[in-house]
Design a protein around this motif. Structure first.
Motif, PDB file in Angstrom:
ATOM      1  N   ASP A   1     -27.898  91.613   1.677  1.00  0.00           N
ATOM      2  CA  ASP A   1     -29.096  90.268   2.204  1.00  0.00           C
ATOM      3  C   ASP A   1     -30.462  90.559   2.183  1.00  0.00           C
ATOM      4  O   ASP A   1     -30.940  91.172   2.598  1.00  0.00           O
ATOM      5  CB  ASP A   1     -28.651  89.586   3.982  1.00  0.00           C
ATOM      6  CG  ASP A   1     -27.163  88.641   3.400  1.00  0.00           C
ATOM      7  OD1 ASP A   1     -26.949  88.046   2.676  1.00  0.00           O
ATOM      8  OD2 ASP A   1     -27.212  88.090   5.033  1.00  0.00           O
ATOM      9  N   LEU A   2     -31.450  91.041   1.008  1.00  0.00           N
ATOM     10  CA  LEU A   2     -32.641  90.963   0.595  1.00  0.00           C
ATOM     11  C   LEU A   2     -33.730  90.748   0.390  1.00  0.00           C
ATOM     12  O   LEU A   2     -33.234  89.498  -0.058  1.00  0.00           O
ATOM     13  CB  LEU A   2     -31.833  92.788  -0.081  1.00  0.00           C
ATOM     14  CG  LEU A   2     -30.932  93.897   0.327  1.00  0.00           C
ATOM     15  CD1 LEU A   2     -30.352  94.382  -1.038  1.00  0.00           C
ATOM     16  CD2 LEU A   2     -30.847  94.556   1.678  1.00  0.00           C
TER      17      LEU A   2
ATOM     18  N   MET B   1     -32.072  88.389  -2.546  1.00  0.00           N
ATOM     19  CA  MET B   1     -30.535  88.558  -2.591  1.00  0.00           C
ATOM     20  C   MET B   1     -29.940  88.041  -1.808  1.00  0.00           C
ATOM     21  O   MET B   1     -30.217  88.554  -0.193  1.00  0.00           O
ATOM     22  CB  MET B   1     -30.156  90.069  -2.958  1.00  0.00           C
ATOM     23  CG  MET B   1     -28.732  90.437  -3.660  1.00  0.00           C
ATOM     24  SD  MET B   1     -28.205  91.795  -4.031  1.00  0.00           S
ATOM     25  CE  MET B   1     -29.448  92.045  -5.458  1.00  0.00           C
ATOM     26  N   ARG B   2     -28.622  87.585  -2.347  1.00  0.00           N
ATOM     27  CA  ARG B   2     -28.292  87.104  -0.391  1.00  0.00           C
ATOM     28  C   ARG B   2     -26.396  86.670  -0.764  1.00  0.00           C
ATOM     29  O   ARG B   2     -25.907  85.893  -1.951  1.00  0.00           O
ATOM     30  CB  ARG B   2     -28.451  85.186  -0.739  1.00  0.00           C
ATOM     31  CG  ARG B   2     -26.801  84.361   0.231  1.00  0.00           C
ATOM     32  CD  ARG B   2     -27.654  84.896   1.488  1.00  0.00           C
ATOM     33  NE  ARG B   2     -26.408  84.021   2.753  1.00  0.00           N
ATOM     34  CZ  ARG B   2     -25.135  84.188   2.877  1.00  0.00           C
ATOM     35  NH1 ARG B   2     -24.647  85.758   2.701  1.00  0.00           N
ATOM     36  NH2 ARG B   2     -24.463  83.825   3.476  1.00  0.00           N
ATOM     37  N   ASP B   3     -25.990  87.223  -0.043  1.00  0.00           N
ATOM     38  CA  ASP B   3     -25.339  88.346  -0.230  1.00  0.00           C
ATOM     39  C   ASP B   3     -23.796  88.699  -1.838  1.00  0.00           C
ATOM     40  O   ASP B   3     -23.277  88.763  -2.251  1.00  0.00           O
ATOM     41  CB  ASP B   3     -24.122  87.108  -0.265  1.00  0.00           C
ATOM     42  CG  ASP B   3     -22.479  87.677   0.775  1.00  0.00           C
ATOM     43  OD1 ASP B   3     -23.011  88.558   1.236  1.00  0.00           O
ATOM     44  OD2 ASP B   3     -21.961  87.199   0.992  1.00  0.00           O
TER      45      ASP B   3
ATOM     46  N   ILE C   1     -25.034  98.542  -4.700  1.00  0.00           N
ATOM     47  CA  ILE C   1     -24.972  97.160  -4.474  1.00  0.00           C
ATOM     48  C   ILE C   1     -23.250  96.584  -5.099  1.00  0.00           C
ATOM     49  O   ILE C   1     -23.435  96.501  -6.545  1.00  0.00           O
ATOM     50  CB  ILE C   1     -25.503  95.935  -4.165  1.00  0.00           C
ATOM     51  CG1 ILE C   1     -26.614  95.727  -3.622  1.00  0.00           C
ATOM     52  CG2 ILE C   1     -24.630  94.649  -3.936  1.00  0.00           C
ATOM     53  CD1 ILE C   1     -28.011  95.427  -3.971  1.00  0.00           C
ATOM     54  N   ILE C   2     -22.211  97.133  -4.468  1.00  0.00           N
ATOM     55  CA  ILE C   2     -20.791  96.494  -4.890  1.00  0.00           C
ATOM     56  C   ILE C   2     -20.580  94.979  -4.470  1.00  0.00           C
ATOM     57  O   ILE C   2     -20.259  95.386  -3.230  1.00  0.00           O
ATOM     58  CB  ILE C   2     -20.155  97.627  -4.614  1.00  0.00           C
ATOM     59  CG1 ILE C   2     -20.703  98.903  -5.482  1.00  0.00           C
ATOM     60  CG2 ILE C   2     -18.488  97.547  -5.108  1.00  0.00           C
ATOM     61  CD1 ILE C   2     -21.025  98.675  -7.213  1.00  0.00           C
ATOM     62  N   ASP C   3     -20.169  94.314  -5.040  1.00  0.00           N
ATOM     63  CA  ASP C   3     -19.253  93.404  -3.913  1.00  0.00           C
ATOM     64  C   ASP C   3     -19.987  92.533  -2.971  1.00  0.00           C
ATOM     65  O   ASP C   3     -19.038  92.246  -1.969  1.00  0.00           O
ATOM     66  CB  ASP C   3     -17.297  93.820  -3.679  1.00  0.00           C
ATOM     67  CG  ASP C   3     -16.981  94.066  -5.301  1.00  0.00           C
ATOM     68  OD1 ASP C   3     -17.368  93.349  -6.322  1.00  0.00           O
ATOM     69  OD2 ASP C   3     -15.754  94.572  -4.917  1.00  0.00           O
ATOM     70  N   GLY C   4     -21.250  92.676  -3.581  1.00  0.00           N
ATOM     71  CA  GLY C   4     -21.965  91.839  -2.586  1.00  0.00           C
ATOM     72  C   GLY C   4     -22.098  93.206  -1.162  1.00  0.00           C
ATOM     73  O   GLY C   4     -22.995  92.410  -0.249  1.00  0.00           O
ATOM     74  N   VAL C   5     -21.920  93.816  -0.786  1.00  0.00           N
ATOM     75  CA  VAL C   5     -22.322  95.063  -0.253  1.00  0.00           C
ATOM     76  C   VAL C   5     -22.841  96.076  -0.691  1.00  0.00           C
ATOM     77  O   VAL C   5     -23.271  97.112  -1.441  1.00  0.00           O
ATOM     78  CB  VAL C   5     -20.539  95.450   0.569  1.00  0.00           C
ATOM     79  CG1 VAL C   5     -21.002  96.446   1.790  1.00  0.00           C
ATOM     80  CG2 VAL C   5     -19.871  94.328   1.172  1.00  0.00           C
ATOM     81  N   ILE C   6     -24.247  96.295   0.529  1.00  0.00           N
ATOM     82  CA  ILE C   6     -24.492  98.161  -0.126  1.00  0.00           C
ATOM     83  C   ILE C   6     -23.659  99.017   0.034  1.00  0.00           C
ATOM     84  O   ILE C   6     -23.229  99.760   1.556  1.00  0.00           O
ATOM     85  CB  ILE C   6     -25.678  97.815   1.298  1.00  0.00           C
ATOM     86  CG1 ILE C   6     -27.060  97.066   0.624  1.00  0.00           C
ATOM     87  CG2 ILE C   6     -27.109  99.305   0.654  1.00  0.00           C
ATOM     88  CD1 ILE C   6     -27.959  97.143   1.728  1.00  0.00           C
TER      89      ILE C   6
END
Length: 470
Positions: free
Chosen positions: A410-411, A432-434, A63-68
């Motif tokens: 968002d996991l 995980m949120r964002d 995850i980088i900067d809130g993105v998978i």
């Protein structure tokens, strides 16, 4: 005398300042930790992907900067600097849950949702504070589920089931004006209530289409002398039709004939409309009847908003004294009819009506998933309803409700396999949120915050809303 008046004025000003401070104070559990990482690798997790219906062997998720960015077998090496490692220890990782029907009155509601792994909520009935709150969350100024909101509920003036929190219209001109006003206020989805007249409903549909606004809500029944068929709601382009209960009432007149139910389900499927059954809210009503009111004192109600509870006390008293057994019978039918819709190919989502009718935030989302399984969905299909189907209905497929490269992080990390035991959803190992990681200790703090809604904030917001729609 003048001195006493001055002291009283100063005291009132101090109380007003205190009230405003409480209104704007974010609960501590929802305040983001400065500099908290949003880039991680989650290692040794089995990926549960409801959209594809698969449960993988152990994987690593970058995850980088809130993105998978990547999902790989084995341990990832040569990671960029600043990547936080999270050991999944063989647990199950899946997309965060989406609750498509909530009522948010206070930040405590959002804390309770997030503590339960609900990472997106759709608030169906906007107040003036909802959009600023959603922007604060999106900007990272507050931790919370992604907050999506409709405008204020639109209903016909003097219609059945009207209440002062709704925005009332009477005829085409007023209906168009309300749609334009909500659009100008920043809302992009409308919630329609049951009792709109044909003239108002037609005007709302036309204006919403011209402005590119989404619509959702109850099946629109029309006024007494001019009823509207259920097929008109099916043809209106709703993103979701709310409540199996309302569909059965409008389209079947509460007839529980299974052949009629199958025919109706096939009609809904042919229309391609998504249904949000919200089975849990009527289950709570039926339990109030069954327990003669004891259900409203169950432990899950500890964090229910006291202001809303006060407004609903008369309803609770009515159902606690209700002498008939039809609510239990109808609840069983709503569950069965939901299964019939699923079997016919109707896309279902997970919504709860949390925040009203003795339906608390967070735990009710998990209970709704369980009720979908009772209706006949497999656990995987129920989890798809709680994730991918909600994302599709919101127009956010590929962004939320998914676990693949390019999805927002968002996991939900679980201690067991929900396909074998949905109860593991009640106690997540982490959320995980964002890209912000919340371990079990953080979730416990959120759950505690969810048990302490602010009556002062709620009264303040209700007053502002009444002024806005009055």
């Amino acid at each position: 005398m003048a001195r006493n008046i001055s002291l009283l004025a100063l005291a009132l000003l101090a109380l007003g300042a205190l009230a405003l401070a409480l209104v704007w104070q974010t609960p501590a559990a929802l305040r983001p930790e400065p500099g908290a990482p949003v880039s991680h690798v989650i290692e040794s997790v089995r990926i549960l992907d409801p959209r594809s219906g698969s449960l993988s062997d152990e994987r690593s998720v970058l995850i980088i900067d809130g993105v998978i960015r990547r999902i790989s077998a084995g341990r990832l090496a040569d990671l960029p600097s600043g990547i936080d490692r999270i050991d999944g220890a063989g647990r199950v990782l899946m997309p965060g849950l989406i609750d498509m029907h909530v009522h948010v009155f206070d930040e405590a509601d959002l804390a309770a949702d997030l503590a339960q792994g609900v990472t997106t909520v759709r608030n169906l009935g906007g107040f003036p504070f909802h959009q600023p709150l959603a922007r604060r969350i999106a900007a990272g100024q507050m931790i919370g589920p992604r907050l999506i909101t409709t405008g204020p509920i639109i209903n016909e003036r003097d219609g059945r089931n009207a209440n002062p929190l709704q925005e009332f219209v009477s005829g085409a001109d007023e209906a168009r004006a309300v749609v334009r006003r909500q659009y100008a206020a920043g809302y992009r989805e409308l919630k329609l209530y049951s009792n709109l007249s044909r003239e108002s409903f037609t005007a709302i549909r036309s204006e919403a289409e011209a402005l590119g606004m989404m619509m959702s809500g109850h099946p629109v029944e029309g006024s007494g002398p001019d009823p509207i068929s259920f097929e008109a709601t099916l043809a209106a382009g709703f993103s979701t039709i709310e409540h199996a209960e309302s569909i059965v009432w409008h389209a079947l007149a509460d007839d529980t004939d299974p052949d009629l139910a199958r025919a109706l389900a096939q009609t809904i499927a042919a229309a391609g409309v998504t249904v949000d059954p919200t089975l849990v809210v009527h289950e709570n009503l039926s339990r109030i009847v069954e327990t003669r009111g004891a259900h409203i004192t169950r432990p899950d109600m500890a964090g229910f908003n006291p202001v809303v509870f006060g407004f609903e006390q008369e309803n609770y008293d009515f159902w606690a004294r209700y002498p008939h057994e039809d609510r239990s019978r109808m609840q069983a039918f709503y569950v069965a009819f939901t299964g019939t819709m699923h079997a016919a190919g109707v896309r279902l989502t997970v919504g709860t009506d949390s925040g009203v009718m003795a339906t608390p935030h967070g735990v009710s989302t998990v209970r709704e998933i369980e009720l979908l399984v009772e209706a006949g969905l497999t656990p995987m299909e129920a989890l798809r309803a709680a994730t991918a189907n909600g994302a599709d209905a919101l127009g956010l497929a590929g962004e939320i409700g998914c676990i693949a490269a390019g999805c927002r992080a968002d996991l939900l990390l679980l201690n067991g396999d929900p396909l074998s035991d949905l109860a593991v959803l009640y106690q997540p190992a982490g959320v995980m949120r964002d890209g912000v990681w919340l371990d079990r200790d953080a979730l416990d703090r959120l759950a505690e915050a969810g048990r302490h809604p602010s009556a002062i904030r709620t009264w303040w917001r209700l007053a502002r809303h009444l002024l806005a729609v009055g």
